[in-house]
Design an enzyme around this catalytic site. Sequence first.
Site, PDB file in Angstrom:
ATOM      1  N   CYS A 264       0.827  -1.210   0.000  1.00 55.93           N
ATOM      2  CA  CYS A 264       0.000   0.000   0.000  1.00 55.93           C
ATOM      3  C   CYS A 264       0.859   1.258   0.000  1.00 55.93           C
ATOM      4  O   CYS A 264       1.136   1.857   1.045  1.00 55.93           O
ATOM      5  CB  CYS A 264      -0.945   0.026   1.198  1.00 55.93           C
TER       6      CYS A 264
ATOM      7  N   CYS B  29      -6.010   2.450  -4.088  1.00 55.91           N
ATOM      8  CA  CYS B  29      -5.389   2.915  -2.849  1.00 55.91           C
ATOM      9  C   CYS B  29      -6.279   4.000  -2.248  1.00 55.91           C
ATOM     10  O   CYS B  29      -6.276   5.139  -2.735  1.00 55.91           O
ATOM     11  CB  CYS B  29      -3.989   3.449  -3.108  1.00 55.91           C
TER      12      CYS B  29
END
Length: 441
Positions: A190, A369
């Site tokens: 991430c 994201c």
Amino acid sequence: MSISRAIPSLARYASTSAGGSHKVVVIGAGAGGLAAANQVYNLLKSQGKTLNDGDIAIVDSNPYHDYQPGWTVTGAGLAPKTDFRRPLQSLIPSHIAQIKAKASGFEPGTNQVVLDDGSKVGYEYLIVAPGLQINWDKIKGLSNAIAEPSKSNVSTIYSYDTADKTFDLIQNFKGQGEAIFTQPFGVIKCAGAPQKVAYMADSYWKSTNNKYSTSFITGMPTMFAQPDYAKALNAIREEKGISGTFNTNLVEVRPDTKTAVFEVLAGEDKGKKIEKEFGLLHVVPPMGPLDAIKNSPLADAVGWVDVDQGSLQHKKYENIFSLGDASSLPTSKTAAAITAQTPVLAHNLTSLMNTGKVGSAVYDGYTSCPLFTGRGELLLAEFKYGLERKETFGSFVNQSKPNRAFYHLTKDILPRAYFSYMLKGEWYGTRGIFPPNFVPS
């Protein structure tokens, strides 16, 4: 317990021991492993295939499973970390065996996985999804600093043990020194999380009528890989008054003197070391492929499982597939990417099992994201291969701007969907609970 109910339980218990062979072996019971194991099982059953208990087995010795995107929420003080943890055994259905071990080697020539106790387990088909490796010791002094965050003023959201301690530091910070948030050069889980923490800390401090000297120092050349979102996030950072430094990597932490040492990676100052004193330091450690993968025949030149970016099938061994963080897929390593990868893998693998020919499903590189930019606001970045935007809600809202609805979607709804649907193989990326209709091979 009746005999009829005891037999499946005993069969499963027996199948958890090392050795033996299974139709499908899955390495790793993280988001990718659990979703793939269950989706393959569900798809085969829907096709009328006969499966015995233990035909599919998961290799993983961890006692717990964590919803790791939740660690950002915990680090921001919005939920306890226990909300995002479950006993692993509670997530593995009785018809799927758990082999409580770690994979230490791979022998694809004989269709065997070597376990950490030296024993081997055989397979007809293999799914490799063990995640990646966090290299704490690649930053000198970091491990010791992280071990005692209250003394060192150093923490990270990239572990269960320290996610809550991150908010403790944020909450107790009174502006004695600079608050520094870092991101390493290279691939991480991430890629937006390092800056999320900076924004959420800034938002918390401003909610208490404080404005502290804050900086975001990253080894990357921009705020984000996708250029449109990078521009938007850079503007958000500047608006918040958070200074930004790029192409600059954290290489050492000296907790006794509250000093962080950085190295410049590009430009005329390349190689130069910079020392900065800090009052609070949030560190994102460097990451990379697991040694067991890197040192195996499955790896590419870097160390990721070498798979075709469309089919997710290994480029050399046709009965091996991979998804998630361990794979060589050239996209961001996120849980959202796994939701799009899993249906492709399940279709292509089951087609190979049924017909001897890999299926026609193609993964387009979709990843997402969700970037918390403050309390009550979130920018939802979605894109695919080639860094081309692929937005779910782009026809209705500008996803380059933070949105309260996206904030609650990410904070409140997605964790529930993760445990209730995704890990059970019942979530299909942006399609939600509706499976795709791939053309049969």
